[in-house]
Design an enzyme around this catalytic site. Structure first.
Site, PDB file in Angstrom:
ATOM      1  CE1 TYR A  87      12.036 -15.847  54.804  1.00 26.17           C
ATOM      2  CE2 TYR A  87      14.049 -16.839  53.964  1.00 26.17           C
ATOM      3  CZ  TYR A  87      13.066 -16.764  54.922  1.00 26.17           C
ATOM      4  OH  TYR A  87      13.101 -17.609  56.014  1.00 26.17           O
ATOM      5  CG  ASN A  97      11.027  -5.731  56.490  1.00 30.34           C
ATOM      6  OD1 ASN A  97      10.810  -4.701  57.126  1.00 30.34           O
ATOM      7  ND2 ASN A  97      12.109  -5.888  55.724  1.00 30.34           N
ATOM      8  CG  ASN A 127      15.019  -0.265  51.030  1.00 28.16           C
ATOM      9  OD1 ASN A 127      13.956   0.066  51.539  1.00 28.16           O
ATOM     10  ND2 ASN A 127      15.342   0.034  49.780  1.00 28.16           N
ATOM     11  CG  ASP A 164      18.829  -5.979  47.090  1.00 28.69           C
ATOM     12  OD1 ASP A 164      18.351  -6.772  47.932  1.00 28.69           O
ATOM     13  OD2 ASP A 164      19.271  -6.348  45.987  1.00 28.69           O
ATOM     14  NE  ARG A 200      11.758 -17.480  60.371  1.00 33.04           N
ATOM     15  CZ  ARG A 200      12.485 -16.673  59.602  1.00 33.04           C
ATOM     16  NH1 ARG A 200      11.924 -15.940  58.661  1.00 33.04           N
ATOM     17  NH2 ARG A 200      13.791 -16.616  59.756  1.00 33.04           N
ATOM     18  CG  ASP A 239      12.020 -12.822  57.002  1.00 36.16           C
ATOM     19  OD1 ASP A 239      12.883 -13.663  57.297  1.00 36.16           O
ATOM     20  OD2 ASP A 239      12.234 -11.833  56.269  1.00 36.16           O
ATOM     21  CG  HIS A 275      15.003  -5.622  60.002  1.00 35.22           C
ATOM     22  ND1 HIS A 275      16.036  -4.722  60.129  1.00 35.22           N
ATOM     23  CD2 HIS A 275      15.525  -6.841  60.275  1.00 35.22           C
ATOM     24  CE1 HIS A 275      17.146  -5.376  60.447  1.00 35.22           C
ATOM     25  NE2 HIS A 275      16.861  -6.667  60.538  1.00 35.22           N
ATOM     26  CD  GLU A 311      15.269 -13.488  60.919  1.00 35.30           C
ATOM     27  OE1 GLU A 311      16.457 -13.551  60.590  1.00 35.30           O
ATOM     28  OE2 GLU A 311      14.472 -12.668  60.383  1.00 35.30           O
ATOM     29  CG  HIS A 346      17.154 -20.207  56.427  1.00 32.10           C
ATOM     30  ND1 HIS A 346      16.627 -20.195  57.696  1.00 32.10           N
ATOM     31  CD2 HIS A 346      16.609 -19.147  55.792  1.00 32.10           C
ATOM     32  CE1 HIS A 346      15.792 -19.158  57.822  1.00 32.10           C
ATOM     33  NE2 HIS A 346      15.768 -18.519  56.684  1.00 32.10           N
ATOM     34  CG  ASP A 347      19.070 -16.644  57.739  1.00 31.46           C
ATOM     35  OD1 ASP A 347      19.153 -16.712  56.495  1.00 31.46           O
ATOM     36  OD2 ASP A 347      18.022 -16.318  58.333  1.00 31.46           O
TER      37      ASP A 347
HETATM   38  C1  NOJ Z   1      15.744 -13.504  57.433  1.00 30.27           C
HETATM   39  C2  NOJ Z   1      15.666 -14.776  56.696  1.00 30.27           C
HETATM   40  O1  NOJ Z   1      15.779 -15.864  57.535  1.00 30.27           O
HETATM   41  C3  NOJ Z   1      16.723 -14.686  55.649  1.00 30.27           C
HETATM   42  O2  NOJ Z   1      16.997 -15.920  55.097  1.00 30.27           O
HETATM   43  C4  NOJ Z   1      16.203 -13.691  54.647  1.00 30.27           C
HETATM   44  O3  NOJ Z   1      17.108 -13.519  53.609  1.00 30.27           O
HETATM   45  C5  NOJ Z   1      15.968 -12.347  55.308  1.00 30.27           C
HETATM   46  N1  NOJ Z   1      15.296 -12.461  56.580  1.00 30.27           N
HETATM   47  C6  NOJ Z   1      15.165 -11.437  54.433  1.00 30.27           C
HETATM   48  O4  NOJ Z   1      13.895 -11.984  54.199  1.00 30.27           O
HETATM   49 CA    CA Z   2      11.137  -2.407  57.402  1.00 29.73          CA
END
Ligand code: NOJ
Ligand code: CA
Ligand code: NOJ
Ligand code: CA
Length: 716
Positions: A130, A169, A223, A226, A257, A259, A263, A287, A357-358
């Site tokens: 990412y 993003n 942001n 960061d 997918r 991300d 945002h 997401e 993963h989150d």
């Molecule tokens: C969502 C992702 O799934 C996460 O793992 C990532 O750290 C943030 N977006 C920023 O890319």
């Molecule tokens: Ca943004």
């Protein structure tokens, strides 16, 4: 530093992302709607989510050297060696196909920063993908472009689609006060520096500080943590992401997918999706994170309007409450199924999951494995496209990032979860009720949920008892299954037995054991035209639209957009389970799509297709001096479908007034037709009370490409 990343690829390979077309080899014959070549619908698929660095190291030579690498993966914020060759090996050796997996979602493949960043004492790297540096090059720790192509080819040969994660993003971490931190967010265009966070003369990044998540606007234009936030209102950024994604689509990628869609401006994303769907349309899901019990109308509006689906966090959070934490009941789960069926225009296109993963992994060390098995069984048989997080089939546990991203623990194929996924993945291919069907409750209590999926004459009935201790007598059950006797599709794997169905679908009382899951099904051939899926659900005249279902027949009929029939050469292909048509040049708007077979028998209508006026660009609309009373908001409306056709009940907005401009000046980024003279006005609304701008309509001619900003002063 991650020095081996730099310069490992030979120059010729670096360019190959844009010069080499992928060869899409087709797997063994299947009906076109279920075939691996169907990139517009994933309704019959089972997705497997892989954190590329954490699955399988297939090539030690590409592993980063020095402080960036953790041999044995003991430091979970460092690179651990997993790569595309490793995934290819697990395709070749049958691990993934043996589980019935038909789609992989892999980490963002683009070149990432090689810096090792010290966050309060912990060394961190871009192992997750990412922290992009160059969206037109490959992450060399995952492999070369040739390795990526080999993965795509092996996947397609094995009947597996490949979805890439993509994060437009932001680039990578930056510290506004310290340009020496990390790689200062530097963004490259196939090797050419575009900007860094501290040296950004063209404003490609936002410089508005970090978001406190207080509003949608705050989260879009500041942001995220960061991460150097990109400004999609700049033509350079817009063109960059359009060409970057084309490069990956040209390599044969089957799905995206996206991300952090919460945002980025929805207007920019819609214009980007319109571009993708006009180029090589692929199933795309975003997401938009939702916390426990969170229901957000803006999330639904995005799924219904942006041209992409979403990960179904409402479903995921609820199924976790019901089956992992025990804080909600099966009745609550069913209520979420009912609610989301109304909230999402195409609920079957939302991507369901039980962890990722989150989030903490669903399985907890020491907890009964049956909880995960039940959650997977429900996810694989409920509406939506199921995505399974890697290692679930091995009962991997781990709370929080990075413990939920450990190296794959093993590749045994004997686990109950592996066998369960295999059986239900096969059913998703053979019974269209799982892919396209309605979902109806048939028996419900706090612990027991019986639900039925139905598509035409095809039916799947699922019974789940979450109680680990109490069996339940199922009385008075009625099903759409025809009279007869049915064996459990799972073969008793989770304690299910057979079912006998009498006349009119009446089922004699039977006992559903403690912890049991049973699945019964009937899939008689469907011979009347029955429409299951339309994709993508947004497009413009001349785009190719894919219509999936059953019983269309072998002979060409017609396809209706509302009352407009598409016939003859505009029907590009016609098969019993799939039709491809060229989208007609009729007025922009929402249309129901319907199939009429060669004998003039009509299918069901599939509502909500969004026909755009034409190619799109993003325009920032700004109104100054629009003072409002408490409770009033400012919206935009105008003379195009994209501007709501002068609607004051469903106008565009509400506009923002905090970050890019400040009250009483408001702004909103909107996807509108290119090269078009628009008429528009702003309105103030409080509930149904509307105040229109006075005077003449504003006019603005949109550019042929790129982005634009138009500023008007509120006309009292
Ligand atoms: C969502 C992702 O799934 C996460 O793992 C990532 O750290 C943030 N977006 C920023 O890319
Ligand atoms: Ca943004
Ligand atoms: C719709 C009309 O077409 C537009 O010209 C006008 O400004 C608004 N309604 C407000 O009356
Ligand atoms: Ca490796």
């Amino acid at each position: 530093m991650l020095t081996p990343n730099a310069g490992r690829l030979r120059p010729g390979l670096r360019l190959s992302l844009f010069t080499v077309a992928a060869l899409t080899a087709l797997a063994a014959a299947a009906s076109p709607d279920t075939h691996v070549s169907n990139k517009q619908s994933f309704a019959t698929d089972v997705v497997y989510q892989i954190v590329t660095d954490r699955f399988k190291d297939g090539d030690a030579a590409n592993n980063p050297a020095g402080a960036a690498f953790s041999a044995g993966c003991t430091q979970l914020k460092l690179y651990c060696g997993g790569d595309w060759k490793g995934i290819t090996q697990k395709i070749s050796d049958g691990y993934l196909t043996g589980m019935g997996i038909t789609a992989l979602w892999i980490s963002q493949p683009v070149e990432n920063i090689s810096a090792v960043i010290n966050y309060s004492g912990t060394n961190s790297t871009s192992y997750h993908g990412y922290w992009a540096r160059d969206f037109k090059r490959a992450n060399t720790a995952f492999g070369s472009i040739a390795d990526f192509q080999a993965l795509i080819t092996a996947a397609h040969n094995a009947g597996i689609k490949v979805i890439i994660d993509f994060a437009p993003n932001h680039s990578s971490p930056a510290d506004p006060a310290n340009s020496a931190f990390a790689e200062n967010g530097r963004l490259y265009d196939n090797g050419t520096l575009l900007a860094s966070y501290s040296s950004d003369p063209n404003g490609l990044f936002h410089h508005n500080g970090g978001t406190n998540f207080s509003s949608l606007e705050d989260g879009i234009y500041r942001n995220l943590f960061d991460l150097a936030d990109l400004n999609h209102n700049k033509a350079t950024v817009d063109a960059y992401f359009k060409s970057a994604i084309q490069g990956w689509l040209d390599l044969g990628v089957d799905g995206l997918r996206v991300d952090a869609v919460k945002h980025m401006p929805m207007g920019w994303q819609k214009n980007w999706m319109a571009h993708i769907h006009g180029y090589k349309p692929v199933f795309t899901f975003g997401e938009w994170f939702l916390g426990v019990n969170e229901v957000d109308p803006a999330n639904h509006a995005f799924a219904n309007g942006s041209g992409m689906s979403l990960l179904d966090f409402q479903y995921a959070q609820r199924v976790r409450q019901v089956l992992r934490d025990g804080s909600k009941t099966m009745q609550d789960l069913h209520q979420t199924i009912v609610d989301t069926a109304g909230q999402y225009g195409q609920v079957i296109d939302q991507v369901t999951f039980v962890d990722n993963h989150d989030m903490d992994r669903f399985h907890q060390a020491g907890a009964p494995q049956r909880r995960l098995e039940q959650a997977l069984a429900i996810t694989l048989t409920s509406r939506g496209v199921p995505a399974i997080y890697y290692g679930s089939e091995q009962y991997m546990a781990g709370n929080g990032d990075p413990n939920n991203r450990a190296m794959m623990s093993g590749f045994g194929t004997g686990t109950t979860a592996y066998q369960l996924i295999k059986k239900l993945a096969a059913l998703r291919k053979s019974n269209a009720a799982l892919a396209y069907g309605t979902q109806q409750e048939r028996w419900l209590s706090p612990d027991v949920y019986l639900y039925e999926r139905k598509f035409g004459s095809q039916v799947v009935l699922v019974a789940v008892n979450r109680s680990a201790t109490s069996a339940t007598t199922i009385s008075g059950l009625v099903t759409a299954l025809p009279a007869g006797s049915y064996t459990d599709v799972l073969g008793g794997l989770l304690g299910g037995g057979s079912l006998s169905v009498g006349s009119s679908g009446a089922v004699p009382n039977f006992v559903l054991g403690a912890g049991a899951v049973a699945v019964w099904q009937a899939a008689p051939a469907i011979s009347t035209p029955t429409l299951g899926h339309v994709g993508p659900m947004m497009g413009k005249p001349g785009n190719v639209l894919t219509i999936d279902g059953r019983g269309f027949g072998a002979t060409k009929g017609s396809v209706f957009f509302g009352s407009t029939a598409v016939t003859g050469a505009s029907i590009l292909s016609w098969e019993d389970t799939q039709i491809k048509v060229s989208v007609p040049a009729i007025a922009a708007g929402r249309y129901a799509v319907k199939v009429r077979n060669a004998s003039a028998v009509d299918s069901n209508a599939y509502a909500g297709y969004q026909l755009l006026s034409g190619p799109q660009v993003t325009v920032r609309f700004i109104v100054t001096n629009a003072t409002t009373a408490l409770g009033e908001n400012v919206y935009l409306t105008g003379d195009r479908f994209e501007l709501s056709n002068w609607s004051s009940s469903t106008p565009v907005g509400p506009a923002f007034n905090q970050v890019v401009t400040s009250y009483p000046n408001w702004y909103y980024d909107v996807s509108v037709p290119a090269s078009t003279t628009l008429q528009f006005k702003f309105i103030k609304k409080n509930g149904s009370a509307v105040t229109w701008e006075g005077g003449a309509n504003h006019t603005f001619t949109t550019p042929a490409s790129g982005t634009a900003t138009v500023t008007v002063n509120w006309q009292p």
